[in-house]
Design an enzyme around this catalytic site. Structure first.
Site, PDB file in Angstrom:
ATOM      1  N   TYR A   1       9.115  -2.669  -1.299  1.00  0.00           N
ATOM      2  CA  TYR A   1       7.712  -3.355  -1.197  1.00  0.00           C
ATOM      3  C   TYR A   1       7.049  -2.850   0.176  1.00  0.00           C
ATOM      4  O   TYR A   1       5.747  -2.865   0.415  1.00  0.00           O
ATOM      5  CB  TYR A   1       7.591  -4.794  -1.332  1.00  0.00           C
ATOM      6  CG  TYR A   1       7.745  -5.016  -2.894  1.00  0.00           C
ATOM      7  CD1 TYR A   1       6.691  -4.756  -3.665  1.00  0.00           C
ATOM      8  CD2 TYR A   1       9.174  -5.447  -3.619  1.00  0.00           C
ATOM      9  CE1 TYR A   1       6.806  -4.958  -5.175  1.00  0.00           C
ATOM     10  CE2 TYR A   1       9.389  -5.813  -4.783  1.00  0.00           C
ATOM     11  CZ  TYR A   1       7.971  -5.284  -5.770  1.00  0.00           C
ATOM     12  OH  TYR A   1       8.130  -5.412  -7.032  1.00  0.00           O
TER      13      TYR A   1
ATOM     14  N   HIS B   1       0.260 -11.342 -10.646  1.00  0.00           N
ATOM     15  CA  HIS B   1       1.386 -11.004 -10.382  1.00  0.00           C
ATOM     16  C   HIS B   1       1.686 -11.037  -8.733  1.00  0.00           C
ATOM     17  O   HIS B   1       2.801 -10.172  -8.272  1.00  0.00           O
ATOM     18  CB  HIS B   1       1.711  -9.431 -10.691  1.00  0.00           C
ATOM     19  CG  HIS B   1       1.683  -9.431 -12.377  1.00  0.00           C
ATOM     20  ND1 HIS B   1       1.515  -8.467 -13.143  1.00  0.00           N
ATOM     21  CD2 HIS B   1       1.869 -10.379 -13.138  1.00  0.00           C
ATOM     22  CE1 HIS B   1       1.636  -8.553 -14.408  1.00  0.00           C
ATOM     23  NE2 HIS B   1       1.877  -9.743 -14.566  1.00  0.00           N
TER      24      HIS B   1
ATOM     25  N   ASN C   1      -2.946  -6.499 -10.264  1.00  0.00           N
ATOM     26  CA  ASN C   1      -2.578  -5.780  -9.096  1.00  0.00           C
ATOM     27  C   ASN C   1      -1.954  -6.708  -8.070  1.00  0.00           C
ATOM     28  O   ASN C   1      -2.636  -7.742  -7.791  1.00  0.00           O
ATOM     29  CB  ASN C   1      -3.672  -4.796  -8.714  1.00  0.00           C
ATOM     30  CG  ASN C   1      -4.015  -3.819  -9.829  1.00  0.00           C
ATOM     31  OD1 ASN C   1      -3.258  -3.900 -10.823  1.00  0.00           O
ATOM     32  ND2 ASN C   1      -5.206  -3.413  -9.740  1.00  0.00           N
ATOM     33  N   VAL C   2      -1.060  -5.961  -7.240  1.00  0.00           N
ATOM     34  CA  VAL C   2      -0.959  -6.958  -5.876  1.00  0.00           C
ATOM     35  C   VAL C   2      -1.177  -6.097  -4.677  1.00  0.00           C
ATOM     36  O   VAL C   2      -0.970  -6.662  -3.478  1.00  0.00           O
ATOM     37  CB  VAL C   2       0.782  -6.869  -5.913  1.00  0.00           C
ATOM     38  CG1 VAL C   2       1.495  -7.359  -7.171  1.00  0.00           C
ATOM     39  CG2 VAL C   2       1.539  -5.419  -5.711  1.00  0.00           C
ATOM     40  N   ASP C   3      -2.148  -5.205  -4.938  1.00  0.00           N
ATOM     41  CA  ASP C   3      -2.963  -4.612  -3.780  1.00  0.00           C
ATOM     42  C   ASP C   3      -3.868  -5.698  -3.568  1.00  0.00           C
ATOM     43  O   ASP C   3      -4.229  -6.397  -4.262  1.00  0.00           O
ATOM     44  CB  ASP C   3      -3.483  -3.181  -4.147  1.00  0.00           C
ATOM     45  CG  ASP C   3      -4.343  -3.193  -5.073  1.00  0.00           C
ATOM     46  OD1 ASP C   3      -5.411  -3.904  -5.182  1.00  0.00           O
ATOM     47  OD2 ASP C   3      -4.320  -2.331  -6.281  1.00  0.00           O
TER      48      ASP C   3
ATOM     49  N   SER D   1      -2.352  -0.869 -19.316  1.00  0.00           N
ATOM     50  CA  SER D   1      -1.785  -0.488 -20.523  1.00  0.00           C
ATOM     51  C   SER D   1      -1.578  -1.817 -21.687  1.00  0.00           C
ATOM     52  O   SER D   1      -1.347  -1.658 -22.689  1.00  0.00           O
ATOM     53  CB  SER D   1      -0.411  -0.031 -20.392  1.00  0.00           C
ATOM     54  OG  SER D   1       0.529  -0.969 -19.821  1.00  0.00           O
TER      55      SER D   1
ATOM     56  N   ARG E   1       5.455   0.277  -0.568  1.00  0.00           N
ATOM     57  CA  ARG E   1       4.088  -0.157  -1.076  1.00  0.00           C
ATOM     58  C   ARG E   1       3.078  -0.734  -0.247  1.00  0.00           C
ATOM     59  O   ARG E   1       2.002  -0.251  -0.164  1.00  0.00           O
ATOM     60  CB  ARG E   1       4.329  -1.174  -2.221  1.00  0.00           C
ATOM     61  CG  ARG E   1       5.340  -1.075  -3.367  1.00  0.00           C
ATOM     62  CD  ARG E   1       4.993  -0.042  -4.489  1.00  0.00           C
ATOM     63  NE  ARG E   1       4.675   1.457  -4.052  1.00  0.00           N
ATOM     64  CZ  ARG E   1       5.811   2.069  -3.911  1.00  0.00           C
ATOM     65  NH1 ARG E   1       7.055   1.760  -3.938  1.00  0.00           N
ATOM     66  NH2 ARG E   1       5.581   3.353  -3.436  1.00  0.00           N
TER      67      ARG E   1
ATOM     68  N   GLY F   1      -8.384  -0.588 -17.083  1.00  0.00           N
ATOM     69  CA  GLY F   1      -7.010   0.195 -16.481  1.00  0.00           C
ATOM     70  C   GLY F   1      -5.803  -0.516 -16.629  1.00  0.00           C
ATOM     71  O   GLY F   1      -5.160  -0.517 -15.492  1.00  0.00           O
TER      72      GLY F   1
HETATM   73  P1  OAD Z   1       0.267   0.537 -16.325  1.00  0.00           P
HETATM   74  O1  OAD Z   1       0.900   1.425 -15.462  1.00  0.00           O
HETATM   75  O2  OAD Z   1       1.073   0.041 -17.355  1.00  0.00           O
HETATM   76  O3  OAD Z   1      -1.002   1.108 -17.108  1.00  0.00           O
HETATM   77  C1  OAD Z   1      -2.097   1.569 -16.508  1.00  0.00           C
HETATM   78  C2  OAD Z   1      -3.267   1.955 -17.183  1.00  0.00           C
HETATM   79  O4  OAD Z   1      -4.283   2.728 -16.332  1.00  0.00           O
HETATM   80  C3  OAD Z   1      -2.882   2.869 -18.462  1.00  0.00           C
HETATM   81  O5  OAD Z   1      -3.615   2.330 -19.399  1.00  0.00           O
HETATM   82  C4  OAD Z   1      -3.842   4.234 -17.870  1.00  0.00           C
HETATM   83  O6  OAD Z   1      -4.443   4.822 -19.109  1.00  0.00           O
HETATM   84  C5  OAD Z   1      -4.782   3.437 -17.153  1.00  0.00           C
HETATM   85  N1  OAD Z   1      -5.523   4.565 -16.212  1.00  0.00           N
HETATM   86  C6  OAD Z   1      -4.722   5.502 -15.445  1.00  0.00           C
HETATM   87  N2  OAD Z   1      -5.719   6.189 -14.817  1.00  0.00           N
HETATM   88  C7  OAD Z   1      -6.830   5.579 -14.768  1.00  0.00           C
HETATM   89  C8  OAD Z   1      -8.146   5.493 -14.109  1.00  0.00           C
HETATM   90  N3  OAD Z   1      -8.359   6.476 -13.134  1.00  0.00           N
HETATM   91  N4  OAD Z   1      -8.944   4.484 -14.438  1.00  0.00           N
HETATM   92  C9  OAD Z   1      -8.797   3.609 -15.294  1.00  0.00           C
HETATM   93  N5  OAD Z   1      -7.630   3.420 -15.701  1.00  0.00           N
HETATM   94  C10 OAD Z   1      -6.740   4.473 -15.553  1.00  0.00           C
HETATM   95  O7  OAD Z   1      -0.172  -0.863 -15.341  1.00  0.00           O
HETATM   96  P2  OAD Z   1      -0.387  -2.243 -15.613  1.00  0.00           P
HETATM   97  O8  OAD Z   1      -0.993  -2.452 -17.201  1.00  0.00           O
HETATM   98  O9  OAD Z   1      -1.396  -2.734 -14.701  1.00  0.00           O
HETATM   99  O10 OAD Z   1       3.897  -5.840 -12.738  1.00  0.00           O
HETATM  100  O11 OAD Z   1       0.990  -2.784 -15.412  1.00  0.00           O
HETATM  101  C11 OAD Z   1       0.960  -4.223 -15.868  1.00  0.00           C
HETATM  102  C12 OAD Z   1       2.234  -4.710 -14.852  1.00  0.00           C
HETATM  103  O12 OAD Z   1       3.493  -3.932 -15.098  1.00  0.00           O
HETATM  104  C13 OAD Z   1       2.094  -4.666 -13.318  1.00  0.00           C
HETATM  105  O13 OAD Z   1       1.232  -5.539 -12.943  1.00  0.00           O
HETATM  106  C14 OAD Z   1       3.323  -4.278 -12.695  1.00  0.00           C
HETATM  107  C15 OAD Z   1       3.895  -3.497 -13.932  1.00  0.00           C
HETATM  108  O14 OAD Z   1       5.434  -3.990 -14.109  1.00  0.00           O
HETATM  109  C16 OAD Z   1       4.682  -6.237 -11.878  1.00  0.00           C
HETATM  110  O15 OAD Z   1       5.333  -5.302 -10.943  1.00  0.00           O
HETATM  111  C17 OAD Z   1       4.921  -7.714 -11.577  1.00  0.00           C
END
Ligand code: OAD
Length: 231
Positions: free
Chosen positions: A57, A108, A91-93, A177, A60, A175
């Site tokens: 972290y 988160h 997001n944690v940012d 998944s 990060r 953005g």
């Molecule tokens: P993911 O990495 O699972 O998903 C990222 C998403 O962003 C995908 O659907 C990509 O298609 C999309 N993406 C990529 N580039 C992009 C762009 N330029 N504009 C828009 N979308 C784009 O990330 P999260 O869904 O945020 O938790 O992940 C959820 C959680 O999993 C996070 O908060 C984290 C992780 O484990 C913890 O660490 C507690």
């Protein structure tokens, strides 16, 4: 009677920060490809090797200090002139805050805060992005840890988030998944008939009744703003 602006609730994930230069988690080359998630982001991992987690972290935080909010974060802030905007982010940012959004709920946790290991309510800020004081930091007798919701831990901000989502007039997903619960279930709390948009260049799990804007966050937000301001 006061006229209030429509409530725009925006649920964001790592993809909104991608164009700022922060890696997502599950895309090719994402963070969980580089680091074993259960080592650096789980409660068991922290119990096993807290130093590794602090190092992860701190890296990060250092990376966060080198990037800036992008146009998608900025448009969200600008929409506050027309809508009652609530950002609910996985997001944690701190890029939503740095762009000026006024109502941001972090599901988160937050990179720029730490909290007591023995008391989730004892939260303290980091002062700078290179701060490494988290390693073995003791504040007022409390051992401190990153203010991050690890896998295997409850998500205390989820319930307040569902209450915000349930009052949405328009709901937007950007953005993410939609792979991680309960965050991915937030959309289920939106009232029936509420317009829902999903901005993502590669949307993987599209909930029913959702309008997909297949674009990056900056392009998709520009398009969404055009749609919303025309209506
Ligand atoms: P993911 O990495 O699972 O998903 C990222 C998403 O962003 C995908 O659907 C990509 O298609 C999309 N993406 C990529 N580039 C992009 C762009 N330029 N504009 C828009 N979308 C784009 O990330 P999260 O869904 O945020 O938790 O992940 C959820 C959680 O999993 C996070 O908060 C984290 C992780 O484990 C913890 O660490 C507690």
């Amino acid at each position: 009677m006061t006229n209030r602006n429509p409530r725009l609730v925006v649920s964001t994930g790592a993809g909104i920060s991608a164009e700022s230069g922060i890696s997502t988690f599950r895309d090719a080359g994402g963070l969980w490809e580089q680091y074993p998630v259960m080592d650096v982001a789980s409660a068991d991992g922290f119990a096993r090797n807290p130093a590794l987690i602090h190092r992860f972290y701190n890296e990060r935080r250092h990376a966060l200090g080198t990037v800036r909010p992008n146009r998608a974060h900025e448009i969200l802030r600008e929409l506050e002139e027309h809508f009652d905007v609530y950002v609910i982010t996985q997001n944690v940012d701190d890029l939503h805050e740095r762009a000026g959004s006024t109502k941001v709920l972090h599901l988160h946790g937050e990179l720029m805060k730490m909290r007591a290991v023995d008391d989730p309510g004892f939260i303290r800020p980091f002062r700078d992005y290179d701060d490494t004081s988290s390693v073995d930091t003791v504040v007022e007798g409390h051992h401190m840890r990153p203010h991050i919701v690890f896998f295997q831990e409850a998500v205390p901000m989820f319930e307040p988030a569902t209450e915000i989502a349930a009052e949405a007039d328009i709901f937007v997903i950007i953005g993410t998944s939609l792979a991680v619960y309960p965050a991915a279930a937030l959309v289920q709390y939106v009232r029936k008939g509420t317009p829902i948009y999903y901005i993502d260049p590669h949307p993987s799990r599209v909930p029913d009744g959702v309008t997909v804007i297949r674009a990056t966050a900056t392009e998709g937000m520009a398009e969404l703003a055009r749609i919303l301001l025309k209506e």
